[in-house]
Motif scaffolding. Structure first.
Motif, PDB file in Angstrom:
ATOM      1  N   LEU A  86       0.823  -1.193   0.000  1.00 55.88           N
ATOM      2  CA  LEU A  86       0.000   0.000   0.000  1.00 55.88           C
ATOM      3  C   LEU A  86       0.858   1.244   0.000  1.00 55.88           C
ATOM      4  CD1 LEU A  86      -2.504  -1.117   2.785  1.00 55.88           C
ATOM      5  CD2 LEU A  86      -2.827  -1.291   0.315  1.00 55.88           C
ATOM      6  N   GLN A  87       0.398   2.266  -0.702  1.00 54.87           N
ATOM      7  CA  GLN A  87       1.109   3.535  -0.717  1.00 54.87           C
ATOM      8  C   GLN A  87       0.103   4.661  -0.625  1.00 54.87           C
ATOM      9  OE1 GLN A  87       3.872   4.016  -3.922  1.00 54.87           O
ATOM     10  NE2 GLN A  87       4.548   6.030  -3.241  1.00 54.87           N
ATOM     11  N   ALA A  88       0.207   5.418   0.459  1.00 62.53           N
ATOM     12  CA  ALA A  88      -0.670   6.555   0.679  1.00 62.53           C
ATOM     13  C   ALA A  88      -0.055   7.816   0.102  1.00 62.53           C
ATOM     14  CB  ALA A  88      -0.924   6.734   2.171  1.00 62.53           C
ATOM     15  N   SER A  89      -0.907   8.684  -0.414  1.00 63.33           N
ATOM     16  CA  SER A  89      -0.441   9.960  -0.970  1.00 63.33           C
ATOM     17  C   SER A  89      -1.555  10.979  -0.870  1.00 63.33           C
ATOM     18  CB  SER A  89      -0.017   9.773  -2.427  1.00 63.33           C
ATOM     19  OG  SER A  89      -1.110   9.366  -3.218  1.00 63.33           O
ATOM     20  N   GLY A  90      -1.220  12.229  -1.162  1.00 64.09           N
ATOM     21  CA  GLY A  90      -2.226  13.278  -1.217  1.00 64.09           C
ATOM     22  C   GLY A  90      -2.203  14.242  -0.049  1.00 64.09           C
ATOM     23  N   GLY A  91      -1.351  13.999   0.927  1.00 65.12           N
ATOM     24  CA  GLY A  91      -1.274  14.904   2.042  1.00 65.12           C
ATOM     25  C   GLY A  91      -0.641  16.232   1.656  1.00 65.12           C
ATOM     26  N   SER A  96      -5.152   9.353  -1.272  1.00 66.38           N
ATOM     27  CA  SER A  96      -5.271   8.138  -2.066  1.00 66.38           C
ATOM     28  C   SER A  96      -4.430   7.040  -1.443  1.00 66.38           C
ATOM     29  CB  SER A  96      -4.797   8.385  -3.508  1.00 66.38           C
ATOM     30  OG  SER A  96      -5.595   9.337  -4.154  1.00 66.38           O
ATOM     31  N   CYS A  97      -4.908   5.831  -1.564  1.00 67.73           N
ATOM     32  CA  CYS A  97      -4.175   4.660  -1.102  1.00 67.73           C
ATOM     33  C   CYS A  97      -4.124   3.696  -2.277  1.00 67.73           C
ATOM     34  CB  CYS A  97      -4.870   4.020   0.088  1.00 67.73           C
ATOM     35  SG  CYS A  97      -4.096   2.500   0.669  1.00 67.73           S
ATOM     36  N   ALA A  98      -2.967   3.624  -2.904  1.00 60.91           N
ATOM     37  CA  ALA A  98      -2.791   2.763  -4.066  1.00 60.91           C
ATOM     38  C   ALA A  98      -2.228   1.423  -3.625  1.00 60.91           C
ATOM     39  CB  ALA A  98      -1.863   3.425  -5.066  1.00 60.91           C
ATOM     40  N   ALA A  99      -2.807   0.368  -4.150  1.00 61.90           N
ATOM     41  CA  ALA A  99      -2.389  -0.969  -3.753  1.00 61.90           C
ATOM     42  C   ALA A  99      -1.819  -1.736  -4.920  1.00 61.90           C
ATOM     43  CB  ALA A  99      -3.570  -1.728  -3.177  1.00 61.90           C
ATOM     44  N   TYR A 115      -1.404  10.309   8.065  1.00 62.40           N
ATOM     45  CA  TYR A 115      -2.518   9.428   7.729  1.00 62.40           C
ATOM     46  C   TYR A 115      -1.974   8.171   7.057  1.00 62.40           C
ATOM     47  CZ  TYR A 115      -5.945  12.956   8.928  1.00 62.40           C
ATOM     48  OH  TYR A 115      -6.729  13.855   9.625  1.00 62.40           O
ATOM     49  N   TYR A 116      -2.431   7.037   7.559  1.00 63.48           N
ATOM     50  CA  TYR A 116      -1.999   5.743   7.050  1.00 63.48           C
ATOM     51  C   TYR A 116      -3.195   4.982   6.487  1.00 63.48           C
ATOM     52  CZ  TYR A 116       2.091   6.496  10.070  1.00 63.48           C
ATOM     53  OH  TYR A 116       3.206   7.007  10.680  1.00 63.48           O
ATOM     54  N   CYS A 117      -2.963   4.241   5.421  1.00 57.76           N
ATOM     55  CA  CYS A 117      -3.975   3.293   4.980  1.00 57.76           C
ATOM     56  C   CYS A 117      -3.492   1.886   5.301  1.00 57.76           C
ATOM     57  CB  CYS A 117      -4.290   3.436   3.499  1.00 57.76           C
ATOM     58  SG  CYS A 117      -2.911   3.209   2.359  1.00 57.76           S
ATOM     59  N   ALA A 118      -4.439   1.000   5.489  1.00 56.01           N
ATOM     60  CA  ALA A 118      -4.128  -0.362   5.898  1.00 56.01           C
ATOM     61  C   ALA A 118      -5.193  -1.300   5.355  1.00 56.01           C
ATOM     62  CB  ALA A 118      -4.057  -0.456   7.416  1.00 56.01           C
ATOM     63  N   ALA A 119      -4.849  -2.560   5.254  1.00 59.30           N
ATOM     64  CA  ALA A 119      -5.771  -3.541   4.698  1.00 59.30           C
ATOM     65  C   ALA A 119      -5.933  -4.718   5.649  1.00 59.30           C
ATOM     66  CB  ALA A 119      -5.273  -4.039   3.336  1.00 59.30           C
TER      67      ALA A 119
END
Length: 122
Positions: free
Chosen positions: A3-8, A20-23, A93-97
């Motif tokens: 996962l890669q978070a972006s947009g901050g 955005s969280c690209a997987a 901010y983190y995204c996780a699955a």
């Protein structure tokens, strides 16, 4: 799943951002994806989550009505639209699955992105 978070970024209070969280990796569409945030000196806290289909969502009380989570499985991406930003939203901010259903505790999530910094100025 990677996962890669972006947009901050840096934004004034009242402004908006879309994270955005690209997987990458297979079967991303089978995972619930959540967003968490961690402010300096504080514990990581749940923000929002969306089921694999996008039909189910969950929000922390502190962000209801301002944050909207969505996903596009064709693009392997989950979005977090943030409106009405407040200084207290400042955090990484983190995204996780996870394969669990809309859970809110970090230890229930198996895969994590690297985080993206959101800074809200007053």
């Amino acid at each position: 799943v990677q996962l890669q978070a972006s947009g901050g970024g840096l934004v004034q209070a009242g402004g908006s951002l879309r994270l955005s969280c690209a997987a990458s990796g297979r079967t991303f569409s089978r995972y619930t994806v959540g967003w968490f945030r961690q402010a300096p000196g504080k514990e990581r806290e749940f923000v929002s989550a969306v089921t694999w289909s996008g039909a189910g969502t969950r929000y922390a009380d502190s962000v209801k009505g301002r944050f909207t989570i969505s996903r596009d499985n064709a693009k392997n991406t989950v979005y977090l639209q943030i409106n009405g930003l407040k200084p207290e939203d400042t955090a990484v901010y983190y995204c996780a699955a996870t394969t669990s259903y809309l859970v809110v505790t970090p230890d229930r999530y198996d895969y994590w992105g690297q985080g993206t910094l959101v800074t809200v100025s007053s």
